[in-house]
Scaffold this motif. Structure first.
Motif, PDB file in Angstrom:
ATOM      1  N   GLU A  90      16.047 -29.411 -31.201  1.00  0.00           N
ATOM      2  CA  GLU A  90      16.996 -29.787 -30.153  1.00  0.00           C
ATOM      3  C   GLU A  90      17.204 -28.629 -29.175  1.00  0.00           C
ATOM      4  O   GLU A  90      18.315 -28.145 -28.955  1.00  0.00           O
ATOM      5  CB  GLU A  90      18.310 -30.279 -30.754  1.00  0.00           C
ATOM      6  N   ILE A  91      16.110 -28.222 -28.573  1.00  0.00           N
ATOM      7  CA  ILE A  91      16.101 -27.116 -27.619  1.00  0.00           C
ATOM      8  C   ILE A  91      17.174 -27.319 -26.554  1.00  0.00           C
ATOM      9  O   ILE A  91      17.465 -28.446 -26.156  1.00  0.00           O
ATOM     10  CB  ILE A  91      14.694 -26.997 -26.990  1.00  0.00           C
ATOM     11  N   THR A  92      17.762 -26.242 -26.090  1.00  0.00           N
ATOM     12  CA  THR A  92      18.814 -26.367 -25.078  1.00  0.00           C
ATOM     13  C   THR A  92      18.216 -26.767 -23.733  1.00  0.00           C
ATOM     14  O   THR A  92      17.045 -26.500 -23.442  1.00  0.00           O
ATOM     15  CB  THR A  92      19.575 -25.044 -24.893  1.00  0.00           C
ATOM     16  N   SER A  93      19.029 -27.391 -22.909  1.00  0.00           N
ATOM     17  CA  SER A  93      18.565 -27.806 -21.583  1.00  0.00           C
ATOM     18  C   SER A  93      18.190 -26.602 -20.721  1.00  0.00           C
ATOM     19  O   SER A  93      17.258 -26.674 -19.905  1.00  0.00           O
ATOM     20  CB  SER A  93      19.648 -28.636 -20.883  1.00  0.00           C
ATOM     21  N   GLU A  94      18.903 -25.495 -20.908  1.00  0.00           N
ATOM     22  CA  GLU A  94      18.613 -24.303 -20.112  1.00  0.00           C
ATOM     23  C   GLU A  94      17.242 -23.725 -20.479  1.00  0.00           C
ATOM     24  O   GLU A  94      16.447 -23.371 -19.582  1.00  0.00           O
ATOM     25  CB  GLU A  94      19.696 -23.254 -20.342  1.00  0.00           C
ATOM     26  N   GLU A  95      16.951 -23.640 -21.771  1.00  0.00           N
ATOM     27  CA  GLU A  95      15.638 -23.160 -22.198  1.00  0.00           C
ATOM     28  C   GLU A  95      14.541 -24.123 -21.747  1.00  0.00           C
ATOM     29  O   GLU A  95      13.476 -23.705 -21.276  1.00  0.00           O
ATOM     30  CB  GLU A  95      15.606 -23.025 -23.716  1.00  0.00           C
ATOM     31  N   ALA A  96      14.824 -25.411 -21.890  1.00  0.00           N
ATOM     32  CA  ALA A  96      13.830 -26.423 -21.532  1.00  0.00           C
ATOM     33  C   ALA A  96      13.492 -26.365 -20.046  1.00  0.00           C
ATOM     34  O   ALA A  96      12.329 -26.528 -19.659  1.00  0.00           O
ATOM     35  CB  ALA A  96      14.345 -27.808 -21.902  1.00  0.00           C
ATOM     36  N   ARG A  97      14.496 -26.126 -19.205  1.00  0.00           N
ATOM     37  CA  ARG A  97      14.231 -26.062 -17.756  1.00  0.00           C
ATOM     38  C   ARG A  97      13.257 -24.928 -17.438  1.00  0.00           C
ATOM     39  O   ARG A  97      12.363 -25.088 -16.595  1.00  0.00           O
ATOM     40  CB  ARG A  97      15.543 -25.878 -16.996  1.00  0.00           C
ATOM     41  N   GLU A  98      13.415 -23.789 -18.099  1.00  0.00           N
ATOM     42  CA  GLU A  98      12.468 -22.688 -17.886  1.00  0.00           C
ATOM     43  C   GLU A  98      11.052 -23.105 -18.269  1.00  0.00           C
ATOM     44  O   GLU A  98      10.078 -22.793 -17.573  1.00  0.00           O
ATOM     45  CB  GLU A  98      12.884 -21.470 -18.712  1.00  0.00           C
ATOM     46  N   LEU A  99      10.934 -23.819 -19.391  1.00  0.00           N
ATOM     47  CA  LEU A  99       9.614 -24.255 -19.834  1.00  0.00           C
ATOM     48  C   LEU A  99       9.014 -25.291 -18.891  1.00  0.00           C
ATOM     49  O   LEU A  99       7.819 -25.235 -18.572  1.00  0.00           O
ATOM     50  CB  LEU A  99       9.705 -24.822 -21.256  1.00  0.00           C
ATOM     51  N   ILE A 100       9.834 -26.239 -18.425  1.00  0.00           N
ATOM     52  CA  ILE A 100       9.321 -27.259 -17.496  1.00  0.00           C
ATOM     53  C   ILE A 100       8.879 -26.608 -16.186  1.00  0.00           C
ATOM     54  O   ILE A 100       7.854 -26.997 -15.596  1.00  0.00           O
ATOM     55  CB  ILE A 100      10.378 -28.349 -17.250  1.00  0.00           C
ATOM     56  N   ASP A 101       9.601 -25.604 -15.722  1.00  0.00           N
ATOM     57  CA  ASP A 101       9.164 -24.874 -14.513  1.00  0.00           C
ATOM     58  C   ASP A 101       7.780 -24.262 -14.730  1.00  0.00           C
ATOM     59  O   ASP A 101       6.918 -24.317 -13.858  1.00  0.00           O
ATOM     60  CB  ASP A 101      10.174 -23.772 -14.171  1.00  0.00           C
ATOM     61  N   ASP A 102       7.575 -23.687 -15.916  1.00  0.00           N
ATOM     62  CA  ASP A 102       6.284 -23.069 -16.216  1.00  0.00           C
ATOM     63  C   ASP A 102       5.195 -24.125 -16.387  1.00  0.00           C
ATOM     64  O   ASP A 102       4.043 -23.928 -15.976  1.00  0.00           O
ATOM     65  CB  ASP A 102       6.397 -22.221 -17.484  1.00  0.00           C
ATOM     66  N   ILE A 103       5.552 -25.237 -16.980  1.00  0.00           N
ATOM     67  CA  ILE A 103       4.600 -26.345 -17.135  1.00  0.00           C
ATOM     68  C   ILE A 103       4.145 -26.843 -15.768  1.00  0.00           C
ATOM     69  O   ILE A 103       2.959 -27.123 -15.552  1.00  0.00           O
ATOM     70  CB  ILE A 103       5.241 -27.475 -17.967  1.00  0.00           C
ATOM     71  N   ASN A 104       5.067 -26.951 -14.824  1.00  0.00           N
ATOM     72  CA  ASN A 104       4.680 -27.347 -13.464  1.00  0.00           C
ATOM     73  C   ASN A 104       3.734 -26.325 -12.837  1.00  0.00           C
ATOM     74  O   ASN A 104       2.776 -26.686 -12.139  1.00  0.00           O
ATOM     75  CB  ASN A 104       5.914 -27.535 -12.587  1.00  0.00           C
ATOM     76  N   ARG A 105       4.007 -25.044 -13.056  1.00  0.00           N
ATOM     77  CA  ARG A 105       3.130 -24.013 -12.482  1.00  0.00           C
ATOM     78  C   ARG A 105       1.699 -24.146 -13.008  1.00  0.00           C
ATOM     79  O   ARG A 105       0.736 -23.937 -12.273  1.00  0.00           O
ATOM     80  CB  ARG A 105       3.675 -22.619 -12.798  1.00  0.00           C
ATOM     81  N   HIS A 106       1.558 -24.523 -14.274  1.00  0.00           N
ATOM     82  CA  HIS A 106       0.234 -24.623 -14.879  1.00  0.00           C
ATOM     83  C   HIS A 106      -0.420 -25.986 -14.683  1.00  0.00           C
ATOM     84  O   HIS A 106      -1.651 -26.071 -14.538  1.00  0.00           O
ATOM     85  CB  HIS A 106       0.326 -24.347 -16.394  1.00  0.00           C
ATOM     86  N   LEU A 107       0.387 -27.063 -14.681  1.00  0.00           N
ATOM     87  CA  LEU A 107      -0.197 -28.399 -14.810  1.00  0.00           C
ATOM     88  C   LEU A 107       0.062 -29.348 -13.639  1.00  0.00           C
ATOM     89  O   LEU A 107      -0.593 -30.393 -13.543  1.00  0.00           O
ATOM     90  CB  LEU A 107       0.338 -29.064 -16.093  1.00  0.00           C
ATOM     91  N   LYS A 108       0.993 -29.029 -12.766  1.00  0.00           N
ATOM     92  CA  LYS A 108       1.294 -29.920 -11.649  1.00  0.00           C
ATOM     93  C   LYS A 108       0.069 -30.119 -10.764  1.00  0.00           C
ATOM     94  O   LYS A 108      -0.692 -29.185 -10.514  1.00  0.00           O
ATOM     95  CB  LYS A 108       2.449 -29.345 -10.823  1.00  0.00           C
TER      96      LYS A 108
ATOM     97  N   ARG B  40      14.939 -15.922 -33.333  1.00  0.00           N
ATOM     98  CA  ARG B  40      16.265 -16.368 -33.785  1.00  0.00           C
ATOM     99  C   ARG B  40      16.171 -17.391 -34.916  1.00  0.00           C
ATOM    100  O   ARG B  40      17.167 -17.995 -35.307  1.00  0.00           O
ATOM    101  CB  ARG B  40      17.037 -16.961 -32.602  1.00  0.00           C
ATOM    102  N   GLY B  41      14.954 -17.604 -35.427  1.00  0.00           N
ATOM    103  CA  GLY B  41      14.774 -18.527 -36.539  1.00  0.00           C
ATOM    104  C   GLY B  41      14.741 -19.983 -36.131  1.00  0.00           C
ATOM    105  O   GLY B  41      14.949 -20.871 -36.970  1.00  0.00           O
ATOM    106  N   LEU B  42      14.474 -20.262 -34.847  1.00  0.00           N
ATOM    107  CA  LEU B  42      14.416 -21.628 -34.338  1.00  0.00           C
ATOM    108  C   LEU B  42      12.961 -22.045 -34.108  1.00  0.00           C
ATOM    109  O   LEU B  42      12.087 -21.204 -33.885  1.00  0.00           O
ATOM    110  CB  LEU B  42      15.192 -21.744 -33.025  1.00  0.00           C
ATOM    111  N   LYS B  43      12.728 -23.337 -34.130  1.00  0.00           N
ATOM    112  CA  LYS B  43      11.374 -23.843 -33.888  1.00  0.00           C
ATOM    113  C   LYS B  43      11.017 -23.674 -32.413  1.00  0.00           C
ATOM    114  O   LYS B  43      11.847 -23.915 -31.522  1.00  0.00           O
ATOM    115  CB  LYS B  43      11.269 -25.311 -34.282  1.00  0.00           C
TER     116      LYS B  43
END
Length: 401
Positions: free
Chosen positions: A119-137, A211-214
């Motif tokens: 259940e990743i946080t929305s703030e962490e997820a937004r950073e990842l989606i930004d990076d995903i767009n940089r690589h895959l958009k 931090r011991g999270l997935k």
């Protein structure tokens, strides 16, 4: 008359050996649901039509009064509406989960560990989606951030009928048999594989592991569809209403139906949510002139997917105490009201996914209280009541009619 619907997503279940062969509804301490069942109408309803996939999308369309066989066009476009994404008639929206896969060298050899990346946080997820767009958009494909692990890919002039698998259906399973296949899906599979190459090394994931999270080490694409065309709820029932949910899917169905979507601080979509805040917001909507409120609580469904037996029982108890209890007290000021309580579908702990089985419902009207030999609200009591609604989308007509 004021109308309020309370959805305990995935509450219905099968008997659980660890609960003394009781279902979570039978095990839970839920005096408010039991009161409504004893003094209202209790029965079973089939929210998922024969041949339709048992999802929260099709089930909630049905509960809200819309035949999924007629109005369902896919899950992700409903979520896209809630996220404020403008879709053309030829755009295809897909759900993009941030998932945790095992780390074998070959992508096909990996296992689905967690459909939500802890259940990743929305703030962490937004950073990842930004990076995903940089690589895959691309010129035709763009990713949009949503809430927690739930995000969206829009594919201009994309195809439908892709036969993609929800990740929560394959927890602990090898992914090879469930990967996108066929020529039309090749671009999606390539994106999923490429995402796993750079996401693992992202600072967000390194921090999570420390931090011991997935980690969210891959995207998973599914739930495609085109822009829906749902008749307005007001045109069907002549009621002005609101929808309250932490989940973009339910918000999107409500918005497509012309309902007002109300955001609640602290609403998460899991057991650590603002139960009472949802109830208080529902009462405020009714006090401010709305005729109808649809309150959706995701927590039991998430517990079912994650095989959290005690948490599923506890989530039902929290819905009873903090949602239904708060609403019943607040409704005292109204001369007339009706309450409908039900799951949208079962999410059996033993299966960790949705099923198409009928679900128990309660329909209670102030001033029309009944006395019965019903012991409480659960699958067994509802099955023995003699009330069965085959077409789930007609339950709303019965409720409002």
């Amino acid at each position: 008359m004021k109308y309020i619907v309370i959805i305990g997503d995935g509450m219905a279940d099968y008997p659980v050996p660890q609960l003394g062969n009781k279902t979570p509804l039978q095990k839970a301490n839920k005096p408010n649901m039991d009161f409504l069942a004893k003094h209202g109408e209790i029965g079973m309803v089939r929210t998922i039509p024969e041949g339709i996939s048992p999802g929260s999308d099709t089930a909630n369309l049905s509960v809200m009064g819309y035949d999924p066989r007629k109005y369902y066009t896919g899950r992700s476009p409903l979520e896209a509406v809630s996220m404020g994404i403008e879709l053309s008639d030829t755009d295809v929206a897909l759900r993009c989960n941030l998932v945790t896969l095992s780390e074998e060298e070959n992508y096909e050899d990996r296992t689905m560990i967690d459909y939500s990346s802890d259940e990743i946080t929305s703030e962490e997820a937004r950073e990842l989606i930004d990076d995903i767009n940089r690589h895959l958009k691309t010129d035709s494909m763009t990713f949009f951030p949503g809430v927690s692990y739930r995000h969206c890919l829009v594919w201009k002039n994309g195809p439908v009928g892709l036969n993609l698998t929800p990740p929560h259906d394959i927890l602990t399973k090898k992914i090879a048999a469930y990967l996108p296949s066929g020529e039309e899906n090749k671009v999606l599979l390539d994106m999923m594989k490429k995402s796993s190459e750079f996401m693992k090394e992202h600072p967000v994931n390194k921090s999570r592991v420390a931090r011991g999270l997935k980690p969210a080490n891959s995207i998973w694409l599914w739930g495609e569809g085109r822009k829906p065309a749902i008749p307005l709820f007001y045109d069907k029932y002549r009621l002005r209403g609101s929808v309250i949910s932490a989940v973009d899917l339910i918000k999107g169905i409500g918005l497509c139906a012309g309902l007002k979507s109300v955001d609640i601080p602290g609403a998460t979509g899991n057991i650590n949510t603002n139960f009472k805040g949802k109830a208080e917001a529902a009462l405020k909507e009714l006090e401010n002139g709305q005729d109808f409120v649809y309150v959706h609580i995701e927590a039991p469904d998430e517990c079912g997917h994650r095989y959290e037996i005690e948490n599923k029982v506890r989530s039902i108890e929290l819905i009873d105490e903090l949602v239904i209890g708060t609403i019943l007290k607040g409704l005292d000021k109204f001369d007339e009201y009706s309450i409908l309580v039900l799951p949208d579908h079962p999410t059996p702990l033993s299966l960790r996914t949705h099923t198409s089985d009928p679900v128990p419902y309660i329909l209670y009207r102030k001033g029309e209280e009944k006395t019965s030999d019903v012991l409480g609200y659960d699958e067994s009591e509802a099955s023995g009541s003699g009330f069965f609604i085959e077409e789930g989308y007609t339950l709303m007509d019965r409720f409002i009619g």
